[in-house]
Design a protein around this motif. Sequence first.
Motif, PDB file in Angstrom:
ATOM      1  N   PHE A   1       0.802  -1.220   0.000  1.00  0.00           N
ATOM      2  CA  PHE A   1       0.000   0.000   0.000  1.00  0.00           C
ATOM      3  C   PHE A   1       0.845   1.285   0.000  1.00  0.00           C
ATOM      4  O   PHE A   1       0.296   2.381  -0.027  1.00  0.00           O
ATOM      5  N   ALA A   2       2.172   1.148  -0.023  1.00  0.00           N
ATOM      6  CA  ALA A   2       3.062   2.302   0.137  1.00  0.00           C
ATOM      7  C   ALA A   2       2.761   3.401  -0.878  1.00  0.00           C
ATOM      8  O   ALA A   2       2.661   3.155  -2.086  1.00  0.00           O
ATOM      9  N   GLY A   3       2.611   4.618  -0.369  1.00  0.00           N
ATOM     10  CA  GLY A   3       2.464   5.791  -1.224  1.00  0.00           C
ATOM     11  C   GLY A   3       1.110   5.930  -1.906  1.00  0.00           C
ATOM     12  O   GLY A   3       0.907   6.856  -2.691  1.00  0.00           O
ATOM     13  N   ARG A   4       0.177   5.030  -1.593  1.00  0.00           N
ATOM     14  CA  ARG A   4      -1.107   5.043  -2.307  1.00  0.00           C
ATOM     15  C   ARG A   4      -2.227   5.641  -1.438  1.00  0.00           C
ATOM     16  O   ARG A   4      -2.058   5.846  -0.247  1.00  0.00           O
ATOM     17  N   ARG A   5      -3.341   5.908  -2.092  1.00  0.00           N
ATOM     18  CA  ARG A   5      -4.508   6.475  -1.398  1.00  0.00           C
ATOM     19  C   ARG A   5      -5.441   5.332  -0.987  1.00  0.00           C
ATOM     20  O   ARG A   5      -6.016   4.652  -1.838  1.00  0.00           O
ATOM     21  N   ILE A   6      -5.589   5.150   0.321  1.00  0.00           N
ATOM     22  CA  ILE A   6      -6.259   3.961   0.847  1.00  0.00           C
ATOM     23  C   ILE A   6      -7.517   4.351   1.615  1.00  0.00           C
ATOM     24  O   ILE A   6      -7.468   5.191   2.509  1.00  0.00           O
ATOM     25  N   GLY A   7      -8.623   3.736   1.275  1.00  0.00           N
ATOM     26  CA  GLY A   7      -9.853   3.881   2.056  1.00  0.00           C
ATOM     27  C   GLY A   7      -9.967   2.736   3.043  1.00  0.00           C
ATOM     28  O   GLY A   7      -9.805   1.566   2.674  1.00  0.00           O
ATOM     29  N   ILE A   8     -10.211   3.074   4.300  1.00  0.00           N
ATOM     30  CA  ILE A   8     -10.290   2.064   5.358  1.00  0.00           C
ATOM     31  C   ILE A   8     -11.634   2.208   6.056  1.00  0.00           C
ATOM     32  O   ILE A   8     -11.978   3.293   6.509  1.00  0.00           O
ATOM     33  N   VAL A   9     -12.372   1.112   6.137  1.00  0.00           N
ATOM     34  CA  VAL A   9     -13.635   1.156   6.870  1.00  0.00           C
ATOM     35  C   VAL A   9     -13.374   0.806   8.339  1.00  0.00           C
ATOM     36  O   VAL A   9     -12.933  -0.307   8.645  1.00  0.00           O
ATOM     37  N   ILE A  10     -13.615   1.783   9.208  1.00  0.00           N
ATOM     38  CA  ILE A  10     -13.636   1.526  10.652  1.00  0.00           C
ATOM     39  C   ILE A  10     -15.061   1.126  10.961  1.00  0.00           C
ATOM     40  O   ILE A  10     -15.973   1.939  10.958  1.00  0.00           O
ATOM     41  N   SER A  11     -15.255  -0.167  11.217  1.00  0.00           N
ATOM     42  CA  SER A  11     -16.617  -0.697  11.156  1.00  0.00           C
ATOM     43  C   SER A  11     -17.430  -0.492  12.423  1.00  0.00           C
ATOM     44  O   SER A  11     -18.663  -0.475  12.358  1.00  0.00           O
ATOM     45  N   GLY A  12     -16.784  -0.331  13.578  1.00  0.00           N
ATOM     46  CA  GLY A  12     -17.555  -0.182  14.799  1.00  0.00           C
ATOM     47  C   GLY A  12     -16.715   0.289  15.971  1.00  0.00           C
ATOM     48  O   GLY A  12     -15.473   0.227  15.928  1.00  0.00           O
ATOM     49  N   GLY A  13     -17.388   0.759  17.018  1.00  0.00           N
ATOM     50  CA  GLY A  13     -16.686   1.318  18.167  1.00  0.00           C
ATOM     51  C   GLY A  13     -17.289   0.917  19.504  1.00  0.00           C
ATOM     52  O   GLY A  13     -17.187   1.665  20.471  1.00  0.00           O
ATOM     53  N   ASN A  14     -17.877  -0.272  19.559  1.00  0.00           N
ATOM     54  CA  ASN A  14     -18.518  -0.684  20.806  1.00  0.00           C
ATOM     55  C   ASN A  14     -17.586  -1.573  21.614  1.00  0.00           C
ATOM     56  O   ASN A  14     -17.383  -2.743  21.308  1.00  0.00           O
ATOM     57  N   VAL A  15     -17.023  -0.983  22.654  1.00  0.00           N
ATOM     58  CA  VAL A  15     -15.979  -1.617  23.448  1.00  0.00           C
ATOM     59  C   VAL A  15     -16.360  -1.515  24.913  1.00  0.00           C
ATOM     60  O   VAL A  15     -16.951  -0.521  25.330  1.00  0.00           O
ATOM     61  N   ASP A  16     -16.010  -2.523  25.681  1.00  0.00           N
ATOM     62  CA  ASP A  16     -16.149  -2.420  27.130  1.00  0.00           C
ATOM     63  C   ASP A  16     -14.998  -1.556  27.650  1.00  0.00           C
ATOM     64  O   ASP A  16     -13.841  -1.977  27.659  1.00  0.00           O
ATOM     65  N   LEU A  17     -15.318  -0.354  28.099  1.00  0.00           N
ATOM     66  CA  LEU A  17     -14.265   0.599  28.476  1.00  0.00           C
ATOM     67  C   LEU A  17     -13.596   0.238  29.804  1.00  0.00           C
ATOM     68  O   LEU A  17     -12.629   0.875  30.200  1.00  0.00           O
ATOM     69  N   ASP A  18     -14.096  -0.779  30.484  1.00  0.00           N
ATOM     70  CA  ASP A  18     -13.457  -1.194  31.734  1.00  0.00           C
ATOM     71  C   ASP A  18     -12.296  -2.145  31.502  1.00  0.00           C
ATOM     72  O   ASP A  18     -11.423  -2.273  32.353  1.00  0.00           O
ATOM     73  N   THR A  19     -12.296  -2.845  30.381  1.00  0.00           N
ATOM     74  CA  THR A  19     -11.220  -3.812  30.132  1.00  0.00           C
ATOM     75  C   THR A  19     -10.724  -3.633  28.703  1.00  0.00           C
ATOM     76  O   THR A  19     -11.327  -4.129  27.756  1.00  0.00           O
ATOM     77  N   LEU A  20      -9.637  -2.921  28.575  1.00  0.00           N
ATOM     78  CA  LEU A  20      -9.082  -2.652  27.250  1.00  0.00           C
ATOM     79  C   LEU A  20      -8.021  -3.706  26.942  1.00  0.00           C
ATOM     80  O   LEU A  20      -7.292  -4.141  27.841  1.00  0.00           O
ATOM     81  N   PRO A  21      -7.935  -4.111  25.683  1.00  0.00           N
ATOM     82  CA  PRO A  21      -7.089  -5.277  25.369  1.00  0.00           C
ATOM     83  C   PRO A  21      -5.611  -5.059  25.680  1.00  0.00           C
ATOM     84  O   PRO A  21      -4.915  -6.003  26.040  1.00  0.00           O
ATOM     85  N   TRP A  22      -5.108  -3.819  25.550  1.00  0.00           N
ATOM     86  CA  TRP A  22      -3.682  -3.627  25.856  1.00  0.00           C
ATOM     87  C   TRP A  22      -3.442  -3.687  27.352  1.00  0.00           C
ATOM     88  O   TRP A  22      -2.317  -3.907  27.783  1.00  0.00           O
ATOM     89  N   GLN A  23      -4.492  -3.488  28.148  1.00  0.00           N
ATOM     90  CA  GLN A  23      -4.327  -3.625  29.590  1.00  0.00           C
ATOM     91  C   GLN A  23      -4.416  -5.099  29.977  1.00  0.00           C
ATOM     92  O   GLN A  23      -3.643  -5.574  30.780  1.00  0.00           O
ATOM     93  N   ALA A  24      -5.348  -5.825  29.369  1.00  0.00           N
ATOM     94  CA  ALA A  24      -5.492  -7.253  29.664  1.00  0.00           C
ATOM     95  C   ALA A  24      -4.201  -8.000  29.351  1.00  0.00           C
ATOM     96  O   ALA A  24      -3.851  -8.969  30.011  1.00  0.00           O
ATOM     97  N   GLN A  25      -3.467  -7.521  28.333  1.00  0.00           N
ATOM     98  CA  GLN A  25      -2.231  -8.192  27.943  1.00  0.00           C
ATOM     99  C   GLN A  25      -1.087  -7.915  28.910  1.00  0.00           C
ATOM    100  O   GLN A  25      -0.106  -8.624  28.903  1.00  0.00           O
ATOM    101  N   ALA A  26      -1.198  -6.822  29.664  1.00  0.00           N
ATOM    102  CA  ALA A  26      -0.063  -6.396  30.496  1.00  0.00           C
ATOM    103  C   ALA A  26       0.191  -7.394  31.621  1.00  0.00           C
ATOM    104  O   ALA A  26      -0.678  -8.178  31.986  1.00  0.00           O
TER     105      ALA A  26
END
Lengths: 323, 323
Positions: free
Chosen positions: A298-323
């Motif tokens: 994809f280097a140097g190109r124009r890329i469309g990315i679909v961010i499909s959703g944002g429903n997350v449990d804000l009490d347990t974030l995955p980077w914290q669970a991994q710690a």
Amino acid sequence: MTAAVPPLPDFAAVLSAAARIAPHAQRTPVLRSRSLDDFAGCELHFKCENLQRVGAFKFRGACNAIFSLDDTAAARGIVTQSSGNHGAAVALASRLRGVPATVVVPEGAPAVKLKAIAGYGATIVRCAPTMAARVAAADALVARTGGHPVHPFDDSDVIAGQGTVALELLRSEPDLDALLAPVGGGGLLSGCALTARTLRPDLEIWGAEPAGAADAHASLQENRCITDMTAHTICDGLRGHLAPRTLALLQRHIDGILVIDDDAVVEAMRLLWERLKLVVEPSGAIAFAAVLRHRDRFAGRRIGIVISGGNVDLDTLPWQAQA
Amino acid sequence: MTAAVPPLPDFAAVLSAAARIAPHAQRTPVLRSRSLDDFAGCELHFKCENLQRVGAFKFRGACNAIFSLDDTAAARGIVTQSSGNHGAAVALASRLRGVPATVVVPEGAPAVKLKAIAGYGATIVRCAPTMAARVAAADALVARTGGHPVHPFDDSDVIAGQGTVALELLRSEPDLDALLAPVGGGGLLSGCALTARTLRPDLEIWGAEPAGAADAHASLQENRCITDMTAHTICDGLRGHLAPRTLALLQRHIDGILVIDDDAVVEAMRLLWERLKLVVEPSGAIAFAAVLRHRDRFAGRRIGIVISGGNVDLDTLPWQAQA
């Protein structure tokens, strides 16, 4: 064994869906970040379906399906099965249409998504956490109540509704070189693919799928719907399997599926929170993760990315669970 | 004792700032959420400065100040003191102008903000966590290097730059009934107030200030800059004190300051993450918290809310620390 393919939606169905859902759905923004462009080495255009109603693109398809019904059919109510965002989407679209909804939810679905389904006024029916149990429970409800089933992705109206994501994105950014979207059951990707292929025959179209649920990738290789894989992935929205409709559309329209491991998804998700300042769920970050893992492509190109959703449990974030 | 008020920026300065920063700054979106409208009982229009470059409105003022300099002055470099977002803003604007920047940072500033300052290429000089130490260190650097000081808020070019937030918001939403913005040193609120008062003389304009750093509220009551309060608040961006310029503009233009406790800020912040899907820092959520705490005042009206920034340490979220 290739099952007979039911009738597929076409571009005209996507245009009809766009008109039908316009009074109800958000026209979501396309956001950019110069720091993420620098980081990724390409020009990123994020179509933010996490800012859609119910926090996911799923509202488009559910809204199109439910508002397509005639009054008599709608009045008998809507039935669906969903582990999350589609259930909330059906619940809200039914409420807007003024008809009752029942959502079959497997045990283990994220609490934040259950809360949303109930919050929009749907009746929740629990079942075992297998696709067979979900389908059986929904079928039984349809038989008993005469309600109209709205499948999360194996439904032409739902697929056409999801295609409006690509319609809006390509109307606002007509010069993209490539488009990436997540793939679970394939409703979003197939709807976007048929839309994008019509508007821009030369556009590259890629799916992004978790390594722990890579049934769509395998299904395309084997030209059949593989439905007996067990999913192991943080991307709770991408555990579905392709259905005949979505398989047929993906076979016809996409360039391929990029398989991404969960670590890369979590890294991409955190980057989107940090730099784009958006709350994105794991499934919603996987297309960006695919761009980062396939930098050279994809280097140097124009890329469309679909961010499909944002429903997350804000009490347990995955980077914290991994710690 | 009222100090002589230095020359104040006017609306023409805001218009000039808008033109000057246009090639560099984001024109941030105004987002809406039907579920938050229902929750708050009014019509909310969120001006999303967390989506501004460096993740905060501060880029506007710093960019305007630094691009206003002639080449000779700019070449001597930029000096500032900041606990966070202003430092990052000066660092980035200086890099874009192609001149060196030095940022005095007090001990205890959030790590995520320090990282951003360094990431944009500025030199960091540490000092004790008092306003006196910050000012002394910055003054010493200016004396030694001949660099140009860009104060976080007591600077007409900075105030005019921040005023472009209200300019954009009122151009896109001309029918607002009220506008709310956070107040720390008062650069954002005073710039927005002078702009809004010019465009819409009848608009209500409110500041929102943490109860643990309510010096602006007290300063307006006593008609003098109170600078000897010690701040105790989660809103790390709102610990500054008014300066003569910002006090004079607030006295002239705003309807009042609403004082909000930290619990309400954290609750509002979490709601913005959950429902608006935006990463907002505590300081950036306080204007929304003020609307929720003063429901009756804003009921049924069209409210503009400035979300001022989104730079948060994602490893330690305030609702988790409280658990």
